[in-house]
Design an enzyme around this catalytic site. Sequence first.
Site, short mmCIF file in Angstrom:
data_model
loop_
_atom_site.label_atom_id
_atom_site.label_comp_id
_atom_site.label_asym_id
_atom_site.label_seq_id
_atom_site.Cartn_x
_atom_site.Cartn_y
_atom_site.Cartn_z
N TRP A 363 0.75 -1.24 0.06
CA TRP A 363 -0.20 0.12 0.03
C TRP A 363 0.76 1.26 -0.08
O TRP A 363 0.31 2.23 -0.17
CB TRP A 363 -1.13 -0.16 1.19
CG TRP A 363 -0.12 0.37 2.54
CD1 TRP A 363 0.90 -0.56 3.05
CD2 TRP A 363 -0.29 1.10 3.42
NE1 TRP A 363 1.44 0.06 4.19
CE2 TRP A 363 0.43 1.00 4.75
CE3 TRP A 363 -1.47 2.26 3.85
CZ2 TRP A 363 0.36 1.77 5.68
CZ3 TRP A 363 -1.50 3.11 4.83
CH2 TRP A 363 -0.55 2.80 5.72
N ASP A 364 2.03 1.09 0.21
CA ASP A 364 3.03 2.13 0.26
C ASP A 364 2.92 2.95 -1.15
O ASP A 364 3.02 4.18 -0.99
CB ASP A 364 4.43 1.71 0.31
CG ASP A 364 4.81 0.59 1.27
OD1 ASP A 364 4.01 0.11 1.90
OD2 ASP A 364 6.12 0.77 1.86
N GLU A 490 0.76 -2.09 12.39
CA GLU A 490 0.81 -3.79 12.47
C GLU A 490 1.20 -4.29 13.87
O GLU A 490 1.31 -5.52 14.20
CB GLU A 490 2.15 -4.12 11.44
CG GLU A 490 1.68 -3.73 10.19
CD GLU A 490 2.62 -4.25 9.11
OE1 GLU A 490 3.56 -4.87 9.21
OE2 GLU A 490 2.16 -4.28 7.71
N LYS A 594 3.00 0.65 16.10
CA LYS A 594 4.18 0.72 15.14
C LYS A 594 4.27 1.86 14.36
O LYS A 594 5.20 2.43 14.24
CB LYS A 594 4.05 -0.62 14.31
CG LYS A 594 5.28 -0.75 13.38
CD LYS A 594 5.19 -2.00 12.46
CE LYS A 594 6.29 -2.21 11.50
NZ LYS A 594 5.90 -3.31 10.45
N GLN A 595 3.31 2.40 13.64
CA GLN A 595 3.14 3.48 12.87
C GLN A 595 1.87 4.07 12.79
O GLN A 595 0.81 3.51 13.04
CB GLN A 595 3.53 2.74 11.24
CG GLN A 595 2.58 1.75 10.99
CD GLN A 595 2.93 1.00 9.92
OE1 GLN A 595 3.43 -0.17 10.15
NE2 GLN A 595 2.87 1.35 8.53
#
Length: 801
Positions: A363-364, A490, A594-595
């Site tokens: 998906w980046d 994640e 995580k993000q």
Amino acid sequence: MANRPQAGYEVAPWELRWGWLDLDALRRTESTFALSNGHIGFRGSFEEGEPRGLPGTYLNGFYERRPLPYAEAGYGDPVDGQSLVNVTDGKIIRLLVEDEPVDMRYGSAPHHERVLDFRSGTLRRNTEWISPTGRHVRITSERLVSFTQRAIAAIHYEVEPLDGQAQLVVQSELLANEPIERESDDPRVAAVLEGALVSDFSMGEGSRAVLGHHTRRSGLRMAVAMDHEVDAPAGVSTENWTEGDLARLTIAAEVPQGRKLALTKYLAYGWSSQRSPQALRAQVEAALAGVRQSGWQGLLDEQRAYLDEFWDAADVEIDGDAELQQAVRFALFHVLQAGARGESRAIPAKGLTGPGYDGHAFWDSETFVLPVLTYTVPDAAREALRWRHSTLDKARTRAAQLGQAGAAFAWRTINGDECSGYWPAGTAAFHINADVADATARYLAATDDKDFEAECGLELLVDAARLWTSLGHHDAHGRFRIDGVTGPDEYTAIVDNNTYTNLMAQKNLREAASRCEQSPDLAREFGVDEEETAYWRDAADRMVVPFDETVGVHPQSESFTQHAPWDFASTPPEHYPMLLHYPYFELYRKQVIKQADLVLAMWLRGDAFTPEQKARNVAYYEALTVRDSSLSAGVQAVLNAEVGHLELAYDYFAEAALADLYDIHHNVAQGLHIASLAGAWIAAVAGFGGMRDHDGKLTFAPRLPPELSSIDIRVCFHDSRICVTIQRDEATYELRRGNDVHTSHHGQPITLTQDKPITLPIPPPPQNPAPRQPAGRAPAHRRPSPVPGQELRPIGLVPEQ
Ligand code: BGC
């Protein structure tokens, strides 16, 4: 030589310069000095082939199938993996000086410099080398992977004896099946990838050679051809040798001092899943004939013109931090390289700069890279979406396999088939489908490209929308829920009502409905009727958007805010990234992120939050986010800028832009983090420019961080080009090309015309208490030196002392 800067690169506005012979740094500089046009990728290795870090030559989409081993397989687990193949290396030009091979491990190098030039689009090298027996030569080279001739790369190479006449022997090669290290330590995988290429043919004649190969399992074929122009003192002898995996042109010459042996090597690459070896050979030979017509200077001129146009449309100018200026242009250059000429191929997470993540796209591409390309090189954004569309049949098959409607695009892939072997941080991240829809909607709104809408865009929106109707359901209260999915973070998996996923799905459903209503005939072709669009609208209107009244924030997913907090104070620095030190079950059931996830939702769906909610959410999630993914910093910059934490936003901006130059994630050797590099643009344009595009409307709310004196950003919108100059107290909007643009400045509607720029005051930022990060995870506080390039503070995940 001057003192070596901390990251190793000398600071310069338009180039990345490395003036040291540091063989330990080879692997990482091969990534940062990589050249690519999105179709061909060359890692920045030395021409002479050795010493080398991790050699790599890639063709976008050219992969080998490999086993995807499971300890315990489950229904629907993909059985095949895919790995990008290190294809035939055409970069190699070996050199012998009076019988001694030039090898930077031996002898000495009084001068050695490599320069990646963002305006010429070339990698230059200038080396003075003294052999172990004392012979002294200068080697200069310049190479490019052409943006204008997609199949072409070229190297101009010169050798000059500096201590009297010397016999020089140059061997220019095509070399297949170079042995390399692999990321996977699974021997079954290594076995398949070793010697991945099987020879189909080899041919050499005069100064030309062609090699053809195929992969054993994926059934792909490739060919590469080389040709040369040699300019040398009289008495040159040449010899052409080819065998299955090797083609070599050997040139020997006695070269007096003051003269040079010069060689231009042209390379043409092609691959196909359909075409015969003969057809591929003809294809690369034709491409070579074309480039021979342009010649080296012609190629250089075309490359420069292409990049002049790019920088005119896309440059970000920063006044007040020279190193960051360099890093942002480095970032933009590599984002361009990753996507420029992919043409219906994916944009992998590492671009074509290294073998990391097996060369997969995630998906980046849609969420990080495509916002950049949509507003700078829209044609490249369109082509990347066209690739996604080309995988639609596979995505439909995958959805059907999972018992779902519509399409389920692969979480990680090269050819569109799912390659993720770990469900919770793989297929379960269904948000990728909303991300594809979001990128499609953004591209359509920013370009008004009706042809693309009819060919691909509407179908992408429709199939993604259909997935939500089966993945979600109406509960007893009539609310639409999406349960059992993983959001962007994640460290939290298989959750109910991930706020990001729900808001992005909501947008997908509404976009699909309104585009179908605008084009009913086209919609009918996809089997969409009024009943279906009504259902989409209803699901969107009733979408669950969790909110925790007690804490006063949006939980990342239902009940997230009730989970036990992670004990950050007792987590030592060496336990990051956490996924390598803690079991997933522990990460999943605690509050640790995580993000950016909810924070990402506040950028892409900022229209669904009030300013107060944004400020509270930022404070809450800053304290939980450890940034174990490089995708986070750029997004955190955007939201921190919006809620008024401009210094913190600047620190995140720097982290996103400099991550690969400082190798802060310790894996740049495997390839660049293209989404993080895109995050640098996102931080500048969406962060400090405050650019948003909700409902297809472009708006700005610029603010400058205290450390900088100005930032200029440029964006393309509907064939127009806009430049916004952000200064301390005011911003100036200039329409540089194209029709009038209706936009707004901090909520005030404005119309940009070519008559004259508009300058408006910048309101003071909102005042909110400074957020805190988990212990030890604050971004490095960036204070640029007054002297550009000197005494820079370390960047990285280092808390301010
Ligand atoms: C991130 C994903 C990302 C992938 C590839 C992972 O570490 O968590 O969001 O897609 O890297 O960049």
